[in-house]
Motif scaffolding. Structure first.
Motif, PDB file in Angstrom:
ATOM      1  N   GLY A  50      -0.174  29.349  70.759  1.00 26.74           N
ATOM      2  CA  GLY A  50       0.754  28.375  71.307  1.00 26.74           C
ATOM      3  C   GLY A  50       2.009  29.074  71.764  1.00 26.74           C
ATOM      4  N   ARG A  51       3.075  28.313  71.894  1.00 24.62           N
ATOM      5  CA  ARG A  51       4.307  28.911  72.398  1.00 24.62           C
ATOM      6  C   ARG A  51       5.077  29.663  71.325  1.00 24.62           C
ATOM      7  NH1 ARG A  51       8.818  24.188  72.985  1.00 24.62           N
ATOM      8  NH2 ARG A  51       8.028  22.724  71.404  1.00 24.62           N
ATOM      9  N   PHE A  52       4.681  29.513  70.041  1.00 23.26           N
ATOM     10  CA  PHE A  52       5.413  30.162  68.960  1.00 23.26           C
ATOM     11  C   PHE A  52       4.511  31.125  68.174  1.00 23.26           C
ATOM     12  CE2 PHE A  52       7.761  25.983  69.133  1.00 23.26           C
ATOM     13  CZ  PHE A  52       8.885  26.508  69.775  1.00 23.26           C
ATOM     14  N   ASP A  53       5.107  32.254  67.755  1.00 21.65           N
ATOM     15  CA  ASP A  53       4.430  33.215  66.886  1.00 21.65           C
ATOM     16  C   ASP A  53       4.862  33.063  65.435  1.00 21.65           C
ATOM     17  OD1 ASP A  53       3.184  34.439  69.087  1.00 21.65           O
ATOM     18  OD2 ASP A  53       4.934  35.710  69.437  1.00 21.65           O
ATOM     19  N   SER A  54       6.014  32.435  65.215  1.00 19.85           N
ATOM     20  CA  SER A  54       6.560  32.274  63.867  1.00 19.85           C
ATOM     21  C   SER A  54       7.554  31.128  63.887  1.00 19.85           C
ATOM     22  CB  SER A  54       7.250  33.572  63.402  1.00 19.85           C
ATOM     23  OG  SER A  54       8.338  33.883  64.249  1.00 19.85           O
ATOM     24  N   PHE A  55       8.108  30.816  62.717  1.00 17.53           N
ATOM     25  CA  PHE A  55       9.144  29.783  62.664  1.00 17.53           C
ATOM     26  C   PHE A  55      10.119  30.102  61.537  1.00 17.53           C
ATOM     27  CE2 PHE A  55       5.960  28.247  59.658  1.00 17.53           C
ATOM     28  CZ  PHE A  55       6.727  27.786  58.591  1.00 17.53           C
ATOM     29  N   VAL A  56      11.319  29.525  61.635  1.00 13.25           N
ATOM     30  CA  VAL A  56      12.320  29.622  60.583  1.00 13.25           C
ATOM     31  C   VAL A  56      12.877  28.225  60.342  1.00 13.25           C
ATOM     32  CG1 VAL A  56      14.118  30.234  62.276  1.00 13.25           C
ATOM     33  CG2 VAL A  56      14.491  30.702  59.843  1.00 13.25           C
ATOM     34  N   MET A  57      13.034  27.892  59.062  1.00  8.85           N
ATOM     35  CA  MET A  57      13.660  26.633  58.685  1.00  8.85           C
ATOM     36  C   MET A  57      15.079  26.958  58.201  1.00  8.85           C
ATOM     37  SD  MET A  57      13.146  24.194  55.368  1.00  8.85           S
ATOM     38  CE  MET A  57      11.385  24.349  55.282  1.00  8.85           C
ATOM     39  N   PHE A  58      16.079  26.593  59.004  1.00  8.88           N
ATOM     40  CA  PHE A  58      17.461  26.763  58.583  1.00  8.88           C
ATOM     41  C   PHE A  58      17.828  25.577  57.690  1.00  8.88           C
ATOM     42  CE2 PHE A  58      17.587  29.219  62.607  1.00  8.88           C
ATOM     43  CZ  PHE A  58      18.029  30.431  62.086  1.00  8.88           C
ATOM     44  N   ALA A  59      18.224  25.872  56.476  1.00  7.85           N
ATOM     45  CA  ALA A  59      18.537  24.815  55.507  1.00  7.85           C
ATOM     46  C   ALA A  59      19.555  25.369  54.523  1.00  7.85           C
ATOM     47  CB  ALA A  59      17.272  24.352  54.794  1.00  7.85           C
TER      48      ALA A  59
ATOM     49  N   GLU B 243      28.462  15.940  59.942  1.00 11.12           N
ATOM     50  CA  GLU B 243      27.054  16.305  59.848  1.00 11.12           C
ATOM     51  C   GLU B 243      26.404  16.456  61.212  1.00 11.12           C
ATOM     52  OE1 GLU B 243      25.804  13.096  57.111  1.00 11.12           O
ATOM     53  OE2 GLU B 243      25.007  14.742  55.953  1.00 11.12           O
ATOM     54  N   GLN B 244      27.023  15.852  62.231  1.00  7.98           N
ATOM     55  CA  GLN B 244      26.451  15.950  63.569  1.00  7.98           C
ATOM     56  C   GLN B 244      27.167  17.036  64.372  1.00  7.98           C
ATOM     57  OE1 GLN B 244      26.448  12.022  65.303  1.00  7.98           O
ATOM     58  NE2 GLN B 244      25.249  11.174  63.662  1.00  7.98           N
ATOM     59  N   ASP B 245      27.849  17.956  63.676  1.00 13.26           N
ATOM     60  CA  ASP B 245      28.595  18.973  64.382  1.00 13.26           C
ATOM     61  C   ASP B 245      27.670  19.904  65.149  1.00 13.26           C
ATOM     62  OD1 ASP B 245      31.048  20.283  65.003  1.00 13.26           O
ATOM     63  OD2 ASP B 245      30.464  21.891  63.646  1.00 13.26           O
ATOM     64  N   ILE B 246      26.455  20.098  64.683  1.00 10.67           N
ATOM     65  CA  ILE B 246      25.528  20.975  65.389  1.00 10.67           C
ATOM     66  C   ILE B 246      25.071  20.335  66.691  1.00 10.67           C
ATOM     67  CG2 ILE B 246      23.254  22.049  65.293  1.00 10.67           C
ATOM     68  CD1 ILE B 246      23.654  22.550  62.398  1.00 10.67           C
TER      69      ILE B 246
ATOM     70  N   ALA C 188      31.096  26.551  58.374  1.00  6.12           N
ATOM     71  CA  ALA C 188      31.233  27.822  59.100  1.00  6.12           C
ATOM     72  C   ALA C 188      29.877  28.333  59.558  1.00  6.12           C
ATOM     73  CB  ALA C 188      31.922  28.859  58.214  1.00  6.12           C
ATOM     74  N   PHE C 189      28.869  28.261  58.667  1.00  7.44           N
ATOM     75  CA  PHE C 189      27.546  28.743  59.048  1.00  7.44           C
ATOM     76  C   PHE C 189      26.935  27.867  60.138  1.00  7.44           C
ATOM     77  CE2 PHE C 189      22.871  28.799  58.485  1.00  7.44           C
ATOM     78  CZ  PHE C 189      22.651  30.116  58.847  1.00  7.44           C
ATOM     79  N   GLN C 190      27.087  26.550  60.022  1.00 11.49           N
ATOM     80  CA  GLN C 190      26.522  25.662  61.027  1.00 11.49           C
ATOM     81  C   GLN C 190      27.158  25.894  62.393  1.00 11.49           C
ATOM     82  OE1 GLN C 190      26.817  21.679  59.408  1.00 11.49           O
ATOM     83  NE2 GLN C 190      24.876  21.888  58.331  1.00 11.49           N
ATOM     84  N   GLN C 191      28.456  26.135  62.415  1.00 11.26           N
ATOM     85  CA  GLN C 191      29.123  26.412  63.686  1.00 11.26           C
ATOM     86  C   GLN C 191      28.651  27.734  64.273  1.00 11.26           C
ATOM     87  OE1 GLN C 191      33.238  26.084  62.491  1.00 11.26           O
ATOM     88  NE2 GLN C 191      33.339  23.914  63.018  1.00 11.26           N
ATOM     89  N   ASP C 192      28.514  28.751  63.420  1.00  8.38           N
ATOM     90  CA  ASP C 192      28.006  30.046  63.893  1.00  8.38           C
ATOM     91  C   ASP C 192      26.589  29.906  64.421  1.00  8.38           C
ATOM     92  OD1 ASP C 192      30.380  31.233  63.191  1.00  8.38           O
ATOM     93  OD2 ASP C 192      29.623  32.122  61.325  1.00  8.38           O
ATOM     94  N   LEU C 193      25.764  29.137  63.711  1.00 11.10           N
ATOM     95  CA  LEU C 193      24.376  28.951  64.125  1.00 11.10           C
ATOM     96  C   LEU C 193      24.300  28.233  65.465  1.00 11.10           C
ATOM     97  CD1 LEU C 193      21.339  29.079  63.551  1.00 11.10           C
ATOM     98  CD2 LEU C 193      21.591  26.975  62.196  1.00 11.10           C
ATOM     99  N   ARG C 194      25.088  27.195  65.602  1.00  8.83           N
ATOM    100  CA  ARG C 194      25.089  26.457  66.865  1.00  8.83           C
ATOM    101  C   ARG C 194      25.489  27.365  68.019  1.00  8.83           C
ATOM    102  NH1 ARG C 194      29.514  21.878  67.649  1.00  8.83           N
ATOM    103  NH2 ARG C 194      30.788  23.756  67.429  1.00  8.83           N
TER     104      ARG C 194
END
Length: 474
Positions: A3-12, A232-235, A153-159
């Protein structure tokens, strides 16, 4: 699996439901989640020696070895990543277009309390109800403030990293983890077969209300007003963008005052005041504007001022609930009303009136469920439109700015003073602000309490932050 993905990551993060989501992912044919593969304290899970033949020592020396092993493994493999995990791999997995990104979020206060309970009981998973461990925790404002700051801070960096890489993600909330439809949406995103049922292996560990889990609950509620709340909707905001809604504008008959109404606000009260400014009936106010006629109005009336009024979210939501959902007159939304009754378990009287079977207690329960619906609706999780009457006021105000921002934003609690200031600006008299005759069945003061305030804050975090609202006061 191809498919279109070889792997995945769950950010939590800890206590966001990542164990449960991993269980659901592992139930999908061909999908394997390897736990916290890059947790500095262990590899995958406590007491585990390796993942796909890569030891913890090898991972520490060359983390990309484990990244490659996960990419190359049979099927679709992935892992959970928290903000304290190995930062060396983050740029690589963000840049990898063939690595699917799932972002799991939860109300931060619930996560924080759950985390403190887990640390106190040392119970991080629950598979049997009889083994449940419970504990009350003491809320510590400074600790919570740091927890929020780190998370935000992490969510903002991730976004930002995702935006710069041109990457998209699948967003899922803790409350969605028992929805088969949402889980199958993740399956479709990953290119995996859908699930026929959800696993019942894991149990919710702390289902009780916060008031029974926090020993200093009243102190916590008071402290929360002093702690900056994370959005919570900052991302990513799923609330639809608004246009300027120019046809809804209302101007005084002669004086240079133009009102940008926010639906759900004190529109009748302000219109009545505008009519009194020039001594006319409300039917004589200027309406049905277009952008062209607004510009003409501004050219022909100097001085002029434009304004809008924002309301406390609790007051606005209750007004909308009474006028659009509880009532059954021409101003109500009968189709949405019936949908809420059938699909959201909101009990309402057929005639929309107070009765022996529908009093303040029933009204309070119905309003709380309406606030739950609003939260889900603004997050794009319902089939019902995001109506302007309960859309966030910050999004409506942003819509005004796409054409012309109002000169002044007045808070409803300060409406008299604000209108007096505007009147002075345009050299006009300022009539007394009076309330047109209304026949409200219930006053907010009859049903308001801390639970109502909390439910509203969860639905309208953006408005609380944007306009600096504290708790509503009777």
């Amino acid at each position: 699996m191809t498919g279109r993905f070889d792997s995945f990551v769950m950010f939590a993060e800890m206590r966001t439901g990542s164990n449960l989501l991993e269980t659901h992912l592992n139930a999908m044919e061909g999908v394997t989640c390897h736990g916290e593969a890059f947790n500095p304290a262990f590899i995958g899970y406590p007491n585990r020696d390796d993942i796909l033949g890569i030891s913890k020592k090898q991972r520490e020396q060359k983390p990309d070895l484990l990244v490659q092993a996960i990419r190359n493994a049979d099927g679709l493999n992935g892992f959970r990543y928290f903000h304290e995990h190995d930062p060396r791999i983050l740029a690589d997995i963000i840049a990898d277009e063939r690595c699917a990104k799932i972002i799991l979020t939860r109300n931060p206060l619930d996560s924080f309390v759950s985390l403190q309970i887990a640390r106190a009981t040392n119970q991080w998973k629950l598979t049997h109800e009889t083994r449940r461990k419970t504990s009350q925790i003491e809320f510590q404002p400074r600790k919570y403030a740091k927890f929020l700051a780190d998370l935000q801070a992490f969510q903002q960096d991730l976004r930002g990293a995702l935006q710069r890489a041109g990457q998209t993600s699948f967003f899922v909330d803790y409350d969605d983890l028992n929805s088969l439809d949402v889980l199958n949406g993740i399956a479709a995103y990953l290119g995996a077969p859908t699930l026929s049922a959800l696993s019942s292996e894991l149990k919710r560990q702390n289902p009780a209300p916060l008031s029974s889990k926090v020993s200093n609950y009243a102190e916590m509620r008071a402290a929360l007003g002093k702690v900056e709340q994370i959005d919570e909707q900052d991302i990513a905001s799923t609330e639809p963008a608004r246009n300027a809604a120019v046809p809804s504008y209302i101007a005084a008959a002669e004086t240079g005052l133009l009102y940008h109404p926010i639906p759900g606000g004190p529109m009748a009260k302000v219109a009545h005041w505008l009519a009194q400014v020039d001594g006319v009936a409300t039917a004589d106010l200027l309406t049905d504007f277009s952008q062209k006629t607004v510009r003409r109005w501004k050219r022909n009336r100097t001085p002029n001022r434009t304004f809008t009024v924002v309301c406390h979210p609790v007051e606005r939501a209750h007004r909308v609930f009474c006028e659009r959902i509880l009532n059954v007159d021409e101003a109500s939304f009968p189709v949405i009303r019936q949908n809420l009754i059938e699909n959201y378990d909101i009990t309402l009287p057929k005639d929309g009136r107070r009765s022996s079977g529908y009093g303040p207690n029933e009204h309070r329960v119905g309003f709380l469920k309406f606030l739950e619906f609003i939260k889900a609706n603004l997050e794009g999780k319902t089939s019902i439109r995001v109506d302007p009457n309960w859309a966030s006021q910050s999004s409506i105000l942003h819509g005004f700015s796409t054409f012309m921002s109002p000169d002044m934003v007045i808070r409803e609690a300060e409406l008299s003073d604000g209108l007096a200031y505007l009147s002075a600006q345009v050299k006009s008299t300022c009539p007394a602000l009076t309330q047109p005759d209304t026949s409200a069945e219930f006053e907010l003061a009859e049903i308001y309490d801390a639970e109502v305030e909390r439910a509203c804050r969860e639905a309208y975090q953006r408005d609380y932050m944007a306009f600096g609202f504290s708790a509503w006061k009777n």
